[in-house]
Design an enzyme around this catalytic site. Structure first.
Site, PDB file in Angstrom:
ATOM      1  N   GLY A   1       0.799  -1.217   0.000  1.00  0.00           N
ATOM      2  CA  GLY A   1       0.000   0.000   0.000  1.00  0.00           C
ATOM      3  C   GLY A   1       0.832   1.266   0.000  1.00  0.00           C
ATOM      4  O   GLY A   1       2.017   1.234  -0.335  1.00  0.00           O
ATOM      5  N   ASN A   2       0.171   2.392   0.341  1.00  0.00           N
ATOM      6  CA  ASN A   2       0.781   3.714   0.184  1.00  0.00           C
ATOM      7  C   ASN A   2       1.292   3.832  -1.257  1.00  0.00           C
ATOM      8  O   ASN A   2       2.462   4.098  -1.525  1.00  0.00           O
ATOM      9  CB  ASN A   2       1.897   3.959   1.200  1.00  0.00           C
ATOM     10  CG  ASN A   2       2.361   5.407   1.179  1.00  0.00           C
ATOM     11  OD1 ASN A   2       3.525   5.698   1.018  1.00  0.00           O
ATOM     12  ND2 ASN A   2       1.436   6.332   1.295  1.00  0.00           N
TER      13      ASN A   2
ATOM     14  N   HIS B   1       4.300   1.649  -8.093  1.00  0.00           N
ATOM     15  CA  HIS B   1       3.298   0.585  -7.994  1.00  0.00           C
ATOM     16  C   HIS B   1       2.382   0.590  -9.228  1.00  0.00           C
ATOM     17  O   HIS B   1       2.029  -0.455  -9.766  1.00  0.00           O
ATOM     18  CB  HIS B   1       2.430   0.772  -6.749  1.00  0.00           C
ATOM     19  CG  HIS B   1       3.151   0.643  -5.443  1.00  0.00           C
ATOM     20  ND1 HIS B   1       3.333   1.699  -4.588  1.00  0.00           N
ATOM     21  CD2 HIS B   1       3.732  -0.421  -4.831  1.00  0.00           C
ATOM     22  CE1 HIS B   1       3.970   1.296  -3.506  1.00  0.00           C
ATOM     23  NE2 HIS B   1       4.233   0.014  -3.623  1.00  0.00           N
TER      24      HIS B   1
ATOM     25  N   GLY C   1       8.681  -5.494  -8.691  1.00  0.00           N
ATOM     26  CA  GLY C   1       9.568  -4.418  -9.125  1.00  0.00           C
ATOM     27  C   GLY C   1      11.037  -4.803  -9.026  1.00  0.00           C
ATOM     28  O   GLY C   1      11.457  -5.459  -8.073  1.00  0.00           O
TER      29      GLY C   1
ATOM     30  N   GLN D   1      14.660  -9.302  -3.478  1.00  0.00           N
ATOM     31  CA  GLN D   1      13.314  -9.852  -3.288  1.00  0.00           C
ATOM     32  C   GLN D   1      12.826 -10.534  -4.575  1.00  0.00           C
ATOM     33  O   GLN D   1      12.248 -11.628  -4.539  1.00  0.00           O
ATOM     34  CB  GLN D   1      12.362  -8.720  -2.884  1.00  0.00           C
ATOM     35  CG  GLN D   1      10.900  -9.081  -2.959  1.00  0.00           C
ATOM     36  CD  GLN D   1      10.019  -7.964  -2.432  1.00  0.00           C
ATOM     37  OE1 GLN D   1       9.966  -7.736  -1.237  1.00  0.00           O
ATOM     38  NE2 GLN D   1       9.312  -7.265  -3.309  1.00  0.00           N
TER      39      GLN D   1
HETATM   40  P1  AMP Z   1       5.988  -2.454  -1.589  1.00  0.00           P
HETATM   41  O1  AMP Z   1       4.623  -1.872  -1.504  1.00  0.00           O
HETATM   42  O2  AMP Z   1       7.084  -1.488  -1.282  1.00  0.00           O
HETATM   43  O3  AMP Z   1       6.124  -3.780  -0.897  1.00  0.00           O
HETATM   44  O4  AMP Z   1       6.212  -2.778  -3.140  1.00  0.00           O
HETATM   45  C1  AMP Z   1       5.287  -3.549  -3.861  1.00  0.00           C
HETATM   46  C2  AMP Z   1       5.873  -3.836  -5.221  1.00  0.00           C
HETATM   47  O5  AMP Z   1       6.152  -2.622  -5.894  1.00  0.00           O
HETATM   48  C3  AMP Z   1       7.200  -4.618  -5.160  1.00  0.00           C
HETATM   49  O6  AMP Z   1       7.217  -5.566  -6.217  1.00  0.00           O
HETATM   50  C4  AMP Z   1       8.218  -3.523  -5.368  1.00  0.00           C
HETATM   51  O7  AMP Z   1       9.425  -3.997  -5.945  1.00  0.00           O
HETATM   52  C5  AMP Z   1       7.484  -2.622  -6.341  1.00  0.00           C
HETATM   53  N1  AMP Z   1       8.032  -1.255  -6.313  1.00  0.00           N
HETATM   54  C6  AMP Z   1       8.239  -0.479  -5.225  1.00  0.00           C
HETATM   55  N2  AMP Z   1       8.802   0.700  -5.592  1.00  0.00           N
HETATM   56  C7  AMP Z   1       8.961   0.640  -6.943  1.00  0.00           C
HETATM   57  C8  AMP Z   1       9.509   1.539  -7.916  1.00  0.00           C
HETATM   58  N3  AMP Z   1      10.002   2.733  -7.574  1.00  0.00           N
HETATM   59  N4  AMP Z   1       9.501   1.155  -9.210  1.00  0.00           N
HETATM   60  C9  AMP Z   1       8.999  -0.055  -9.575  1.00  0.00           C
HETATM   61  N5  AMP Z   1       8.471  -0.953  -8.699  1.00  0.00           N
HETATM   62  C10 AMP Z   1       8.460  -0.605  -7.406  1.00  0.00           C
END
Ligand code: AMP
Length: 283
Positions: A31-32, A37, A149, A155
């Protein structure tokens, strides 16, 4: 957009789509939501008929003393963004729905080798938490495609390995890192930065870029390049956890002629920033 807090409801809806032959994509998040995303959601949309986004701040992947309690939760904004993007279902479970007996003695998934190094050596149990929640989501959603991402490079490799090792019939697709105009990788944790820290933060990407440029023209002193990179972070006021050059597939030592990845994690104020850049080292 269906907003689904309940596991059985989620399974029923997805079974209906699958019964008519539709391909389902999953985008797991905490989220956020930001534009990074959203770029994953667009990749999902391009590869499937139905897009499911999960928003779940997973307690199991936070080490003791980390920011689980204060992690930004912006449910209404997240919903609005996902509706605008044409997402089919938002899975928004309560913690008890995912961990009815708590996180303490739950069955878990461990990906050895990839999980103890780099971020794993600084964040106790982090990748066990990631691997466990992603396995649960794969079991609940049964996606044909799942999008992650490249920003979280370690990860991504952990998830590719678990999907392979546990025989999930899912195609794991990666999406490039989405950046602010000054190069800072977008992240929910960037909001922890005060204006002074925010101005210093692009130094992380600059250090990665400088190192990648040297590698690309054949500079082979990996250790020296890595310590120069760490020094750049320190002179920008950061406290690096690591600055490393690794093989892009195994995260082992880099080898000439193979793709490598420059990876860094550094504290800036109360934000722990991570970023990486892939580069081909000449043979
Ligand atoms: P998170 O909400 O931070 O757990 O991220 C959820 C997904 O979004 C994960 O697969 C992250 O790698 C991806 N993600 C987070 N930040 C970015 C970014 N700046 N560019 C591309 N993907 C992202």
């Amino acid at each position: 957009m269906f907003v689904v807090p309940d596991v059985n409801d989620l399974r029923t809806r997805i079974a209906r789509w699958k019964a008519t032959g539709e391909r389902v994509a999953l985008v797991p998040t905490m989220g956020n939501l930001h534009d990074g995303h959203m770029s994953l959601v667009r990749v999902a949309r391009a590869n499937a008929d139905r897009v499911v986004v999960s928003v779940f701040v997973n307690p199991m992947q936070f080490a003791p003393g980390e920011d689980y309690e204060s992690y930004p939760r912006t449910e209404q904004d997240d919903r609005d963004r996902l509706v605008d993007e044409g997402v089919d279902a938002l899975f928004l479970p309560a913690t008890e729905e995912i961990y009815p007996g708590g996180t303490g003695s739950v069955t878990y998934v461990e990906v050895p080798g990839l999980s103890e190094i780099l971020c794993g050596s600084f964040r106790d149990g982090h990748f066990r938490g990631v691997a466990t929640i992603v396995t649960k989501l794969f079991n609940l959603v049964g996606p044909d495609v799942a999008v992650f991402g490249e920003k979280d490079y370690q990860q991504l490799l952990v998830i590719r390995r678990l999907a392979h090792d546990l025989c999930f019939p899912v195609e794991v697709i990666s999406a490039p890192t989405h950046r602010e105009p000054d190069g800072l990788a977008m992240s929910s944790r960037n909001r922890y930065l005060d204006p002074h820290e925010r101005a210093a933060a692009p130094a992380l990407f600059q250090a990665l870029r400088q190192t990648a440029a040297a590698l690309a023209i054949g500079v082979g002193e990996f250790e020296q390049l890595a310590s120069q990179g760490a020094a750049m972070l320190e002179s920008a006021g950061m406290r690096p956890d690591y600055f490393e050059i690794r093989d892009a597939e195994t995260l082992g030592d880099p080898l000439p002629g193979r793709d490598c990845v420059v990876m860094a994690a550094a504290w800036l104020g109360r934000a722990r920033l991570i970023d990486n850049l892939r580069v081909t080292v000449p043979g």
